[in-house]
Design a protein around this motif. Structure first.
Motif, PDB file in Angstrom:
ATOM      1  N   SER A 197       0.850  -1.183   0.000  1.00 34.07           N
ATOM      2  CA  SER A 197       0.000   0.000   0.000  1.00 34.07           C
ATOM      3  C   SER A 197       0.888   1.236   0.000  1.00 34.07           C
ATOM      4  N   PRO A 198       0.924   1.992  -1.087  1.00 36.12           N
ATOM      5  CA  PRO A 198       1.832   3.123  -1.180  1.00 36.12           C
ATOM      6  C   PRO A 198       1.429   4.290  -0.295  1.00 36.12           C
ATOM      7  N   PHE A 199       0.245   4.243   0.294  1.00 35.20           N
ATOM      8  CA  PHE A 199      -0.210   5.330   1.160  1.00 35.20           C
ATOM      9  C   PHE A 199      -0.816   4.690   2.398  1.00 35.20           C
ATOM     10  N   ASN A 200      -0.013   3.886   3.098  1.00 35.21           N
ATOM     11  CA  ASN A 200      -0.552   3.049   4.167  1.00 35.21           C
ATOM     12  C   ASN A 200      -0.867   3.814   5.444  1.00 35.21           C
ATOM     13  N   ILE A 201      -0.775   5.143   5.381  1.00 33.77           N
ATOM     14  CA  ILE A 201      -1.233   5.970   6.493  1.00 33.77           C
ATOM     15  C   ILE A 201      -2.680   6.407   6.262  1.00 33.77           C
ATOM     16  N   LYS A 202      -3.283   5.912   5.191  1.00 32.67           N
ATOM     17  CA  LYS A 202      -4.657   6.290   4.838  1.00 32.67           C
ATOM     18  C   LYS A 202      -5.632   5.870   5.927  1.00 32.67           C
ATOM     19  N   LEU A 203      -6.442   6.832   6.389  1.00 27.80           N
ATOM     20  CA  LEU A 203      -7.464   6.523   7.375  1.00 27.80           C
ATOM     21  C   LEU A 203      -8.698   5.934   6.713  1.00 27.80           C
ATOM     22  N   GLU A 204      -9.059   6.459   5.524  1.00 32.95           N
ATOM     23  CA  GLU A 204     -10.260   5.991   4.857  1.00 32.95           C
ATOM     24  C   GLU A 204     -10.184   6.361   3.378  1.00 32.95           C
ATOM     25  N   SER A 205     -10.986   5.677   2.579  1.00 34.49           N
ATOM     26  CA  SER A 205     -11.102   5.976   1.155  1.00 34.49           C
ATOM     27  C   SER A 205     -12.553   6.329   0.860  1.00 34.49           C
ATOM     28  N   LEU A 206     -12.774   7.531   0.339  1.00 36.35           N
ATOM     29  CA  LEU A 206     -14.121   8.010   0.037  1.00 36.35           C
ATOM     30  C   LEU A 206     -14.326   8.027  -1.466  1.00 36.35           C
ATOM     31  N   ARG A 207     -15.465   7.548  -1.900  1.00 38.88           N
ATOM     32  CA  ARG A 207     -15.810   7.624  -3.323  1.00 38.88           C
ATOM     33  C   ARG A 207     -16.946   8.613  -3.502  1.00 38.88           C
ATOM     34  N   LEU A 208     -16.706   9.611  -4.335  1.00 34.43           N
ATOM     35  CA  LEU A 208     -17.744  10.585  -4.641  1.00 34.43           C
ATOM     36  C   LEU A 208     -18.773   9.930  -5.548  1.00 34.43           C
ATOM     37  N   GLY A 209     -19.994   9.847  -5.078  1.00 33.32           N
ATOM     38  CA  GLY A 209     -21.010   9.118  -5.815  1.00 33.32           C
ATOM     39  C   GLY A 209     -21.718   9.961  -6.856  1.00 33.32           C
ATOM     40  N   ASP A 210     -22.604   9.310  -7.618  1.00 37.18           N
ATOM     41  CA  ASP A 210     -23.446  10.015  -8.577  1.00 37.18           C
ATOM     42  C   ASP A 210     -24.580  10.706  -7.832  1.00 37.18           C
ATOM     43  N   PHE A 211     -25.318  11.551  -8.555  1.00 37.34           N
ATOM     44  CA  PHE A 211     -26.485  12.176  -7.973  1.00 37.34           C
ATOM     45  C   PHE A 211     -27.558  11.125  -7.697  1.00 37.34           C
ATOM     46  N   THR A 212     -28.278  11.299  -6.615  1.00 37.46           N
ATOM     47  CA  THR A 212     -29.458  10.479  -6.369  1.00 37.46           C
ATOM     48  C   THR A 212     -30.597  10.998  -7.252  1.00 37.46           C
ATOM     49  N   PRO A 213     -31.655  10.193  -7.450  1.00 38.87           N
ATOM     50  CA  PRO A 213     -32.803  10.699  -8.212  1.00 38.87           C
ATOM     51  C   PRO A 213     -33.350  12.013  -7.659  1.00 38.87           C
ATOM     52  N   ASP A 214     -33.418  12.142  -6.327  1.00 41.19           N
ATOM     53  CA  ASP A 214     -33.919  13.385  -5.735  1.00 41.19           C
ATOM     54  C   ASP A 214     -32.995  14.558  -6.031  1.00 41.19           C
ATOM     55  N   GLU A 215     -31.689  14.314  -6.098  1.00 44.57           N
ATOM     56  CA  GLU A 215     -30.760  15.400  -6.413  1.00 44.57           C
ATOM     57  C   GLU A 215     -30.882  15.843  -7.868  1.00 44.57           C
ATOM     58  N   VAL A 216     -31.148  14.894  -8.784  1.00 46.42           N
ATOM     59  CA  VAL A 216     -31.396  15.279 -10.178  1.00 46.42           C
ATOM     60  C   VAL A 216     -32.628  16.176 -10.245  1.00 46.42           C
ATOM     61  N   ARG A 217     -33.693  15.771  -9.540  1.00 45.16           N
ATOM     62  CA  ARG A 217     -34.909  16.595  -9.525  1.00 45.16           C
ATOM     63  C   ARG A 217     -34.630  17.966  -8.922  1.00 45.16           C
ATOM     64  N   GLU A 218     -33.827  17.989  -7.859  1.00 48.15           N
ATOM     65  CA  GLU A 218     -33.485  19.266  -7.220  1.00 48.15           C
ATOM     66  C   GLU A 218     -32.733  20.185  -8.182  1.00 48.15           C
ATOM     67  N   LEU A 219     -31.789  19.614  -8.920  1.00 45.61           N
ATOM     68  CA  LEU A 219     -31.002  20.410  -9.862  1.00 45.61           C
ATOM     69  C   LEU A 219     -31.896  20.994 -10.957  1.00 45.61           C
ATOM     70  N   TYR A 220     -32.761  20.166 -11.517  1.00 51.64           N
ATOM     71  CA  TYR A 220     -33.641  20.638 -12.587  1.00 51.64           C
ATOM     72  C   TYR A 220     -34.676  21.632 -12.059  1.00 51.64           C
ATOM     73  N   THR A 221     -35.084  21.462 -10.800  1.00 48.27           N
ATOM     74  CA  THR A 221     -36.035  22.400 -10.204  1.00 48.27           C
ATOM     75  C   THR A 221     -35.407  23.782 -10.043  1.00 48.27           C
ATOM     76  N   GLN A 222     -34.100  23.844  -9.817  1.00 44.59           N
ATOM     77  CA  GLN A 222     -33.429  25.144  -9.738  1.00 44.59           C
ATOM     78  C   GLN A 222     -33.635  25.928 -11.037  1.00 44.59           C
ATOM     79  N   HIS A 223     -33.526  25.221 -12.168  1.00 45.05           N
ATOM     80  CA  HIS A 223     -33.752  25.879 -13.460  1.00 45.05           C
ATOM     81  C   HIS A 223     -35.196  26.360 -13.571  1.00 45.05           C
ATOM     82  N   THR A 224     -36.132  25.527 -13.147  1.00 42.33           N
ATOM     83  CA  THR A 224     -37.549  25.902 -13.208  1.00 42.33           C
ATOM     84  C   THR A 224     -37.821  27.124 -12.333  1.00 42.33           C
ATOM     85  N   THR A 225     -37.244  27.138 -11.133  1.00 37.99           N
ATOM     86  CA  THR A 225     -37.460  28.243 -10.201  1.00 37.99           C
ATOM     87  C   THR A 225     -36.940  29.562 -10.766  1.00 37.99           C
ATOM     88  N   GLU A 226     -35.789  29.515 -11.439  1.00 41.23           N
ATOM     89  CA  GLU A 226     -35.167  30.746 -11.913  1.00 41.23           C
ATOM     90  C   GLU A 226     -35.699  31.212 -13.256  1.00 41.23           C
TER      91      GLU A 226
END
Length: 525
Positions: A197-226
């Motif tokens: 492990s070249p970085f064996n001091i690593k405490l954790e590994s985080l993966r940035l996920g995709d948008f959830t369905p609700d987040e897609v709706r939230e993003l598109y609603t921003q356009h509708t609101t504006e």
């Protein structure tokens, strides 16, 4: 000035519709508080830089930290010249600090020390003079290669025990891959780093996920609101289905509709708009989609993707390095079963692999349109059979993905002929050795009402050592037709056994009946 959907570079809250960046990495502040050294990884164009910049700004704004996000890309050109790579990184740190941090939190002059430990000594000097604990986000860390990457990782390890007063209190390495692949980037031999492990001091590994369905709706609603321009529920649901929440695709689909198709507000954005935008995105092969397609020739990518396209089971352990690598690229989903990450990526992959077939189809798509506007499906089958007899050997030999070559030839042919006015939808029976195709062709009834002609095709392959797939294929096609509500369909069986008859002799038509009584056209090829 209004905001817009962003598809290039980090999002800026004042200019772009966006999901709050801090929500996308909720675990990160806790890791910083624990003085953690951790990894953040995600495929390209998923919002890593946006989230990390926002997190750094928020941490600094608390008054508890001096947090800085910066890119390691300047070190990429250095290759194995670790001295030049470190100078490039330190130059970028100073430049970003001048922009993002108050003057009293910025770095001092870098010490004049040998290149072997330049980064370590520079960060030590900064940590000792900074009135707050240092938090550093090394973005694009996997731009570094070979000795340069080894040097940076070793120096971070060497200074780790001096934190928080004599070295950065918390560090995140951010890039496309998880830490396990850094050893490959350093030259392929994990022993060169002295540890698996070249970085064996690593405490954790985080993966940035995709948008959830609700987040897609939230993003598109921003356009509708504006703007006052709404999306129909069907349009949003289809966008969620096509993108599976992949952030660049979610934004690109909406941008294509709003800016390129220029659907005027307050006109509703509909399902038809989404379908048109999807097709335009696929045909345009934007840089993001092109960069993914370029990975298909890599052996470790092919090992995972080819069985998925063929509908066969990929014999891969969940912790298989190649599978994890392809997941890190974003090409396949992160959850079981193994499948392409979203329908748009799937379509791009199939079209890229079948591009040579499309280029060799000389049939005029207009010749398949009947006087009443319907599609001449029988003619398509006859023309394809003739095309297959004449070109199969050459075209299949030229396709790198041999296991799925005949299916790609048929799909490439359909794409060329049908795409002029209709759509080809694909379903892949993962682990069931089949591909289901649905041709959807719009036409108008005598009364002028728009209707859809639908034709179903199932593809099977007869391989060496296997029994004739006809019986299983009829049963599977039976279920597909019942689900679609169609009375008839086509079963195509490609015979790939080495000692079978020549293609010109074995490409024949016949008729069959499914277990529940559907009349089937059988094409053996």
């Amino acid at each position: 000035m209004g905001r817009w959907f962003n598809t290039a570079g980090p999002c800026l809250p004042a200019f772009h519709y966006m999901i709050p960046a801090s929500r996308r990495l909720p675990e990160a502040p806790g890791l910083v508080e624990q003085l953690g050294y951790f990894v953040v990884h995600a495929p390209r164009q998923t919002g890593k830089t946006t989230a990390l910049r926002a997190l750094a700004d928020e941490l600094t704004a608390t008054g508890d930290y001096a947090a800085l996000h910066f890119s390691c890309e300047l070190g990429e050109a250095a290759g194995d010249d670790y001295g030049a790579a470190q100078h490039g990184i330190l130059q970028e740190i100073r430049s970003r600090a001048e922009t993002a941090l108050p003057p009293d939190l910025g770095p001092p002059p870098w010490p004049d020390v040998p290149d072997a430990n330049l980064l370590k000594e520079a960060l030590k000097a900064w940590a000792r003079t900074c009135p707050r604990p240092l938090v550093l986000f090394f973005d694009e860390i996997d731009a570094l290669r070979g000795q340069s990457l080894i040097s940076v990782l070793r120096q971070l390890r060497a200074g780790y025990n001096e934190r928080p007063d004599g070295f950065p209190a918390s560090v995140a390495l951010c890039g496309l891959r998880d830490v396990r692949d850094y050893k490959i980037a350093s030259g392929g031999d994990p022993n060169r780093l002295g540890t698996a492990s070249p970085f064996n001091i690593k405490l954790e590994s985080l993966r940035l996920g995709d948008f959830t369905p609700d987040e897609v709706r939230e993003l598109y609603t921003q356009h509708t609101t504006e703007t006052g321009q709404p999306f129909t529920a069907e349009a949003v649901d289809r966008a969620i289905e096509l993108t599976a929440g992949q952030p660049w695709l979610v934004n690109a689909l909406a941008r294509e509709i709003v800016e390129k198709l220029a659907v005027p507000a307050p006109e509703w954005i509909t399902l038809d708009h989404v379908e048109t935008a999807k097709e335009r995105l696929i045909l345009a092969r934007a840089t993001h989609l092109d960069s993914l397609a370029a990975r298909l020739a890599e052996p470790r990518v092919r090992r995972v993707v080819e069985p998925v396209l063929a509908g066969t089971l990929a014999q891969l352990d969940p912790y298989d390095d190649d599978l994890q690598y392809v997941r890190d690229l974003g090409l396949v989903a992160t959850t079981a079963p193994i499948r392409i990450a979203n329908p748009i990526y799937h379509e791009v992959i199939v079209r890229v692999l079948g591009a040579n077939v499309e280029a060799n189809v000389v049939a005029d798509p207009r010749g398949f349109v009947l006087p009443d506007g319907r599609f001449d499906f029988s003619m398509l089958l006859r023309e394809f059979a003739e095309f297959w007899r004449e070109h199969a050997d050459v075209l299949t030999a030229g396709i790198v993905y041999h296991e799925v070559a005949p299916q790609l030839v048929l799909m490439g042919y359909l794409q060329r002929v049908v795409n002029g006015g209709g759509h080809v939808e694909r379903e892949y029976g993962i682990g069931r050795g089949r591909i289901d195709l649905l041709i959807r062709w719009p036409y108008h009834s005598p009364a002028g009402k728009r209707q859809w002609q639908r034709e179903a095709i199932e593809l099977k392959v007869w391989r060496k050592g296997e029994s004739d797939p006809l019986t299983k294929g009829l049963t599977q096609l039976d279920g597909y037709l019942n689900r679609l509500g169609l009375d008839t369909g086509v079963l195509v069986v490609f015979d790939r056994r080495p000692d079978t008859a020549p293609i010109t002799d074995r490409t024949t038509f016949d008729h069959a009946t499914t277990p529940s009584g559907h009349e089937i056209t059988l094409l053996r090829a």
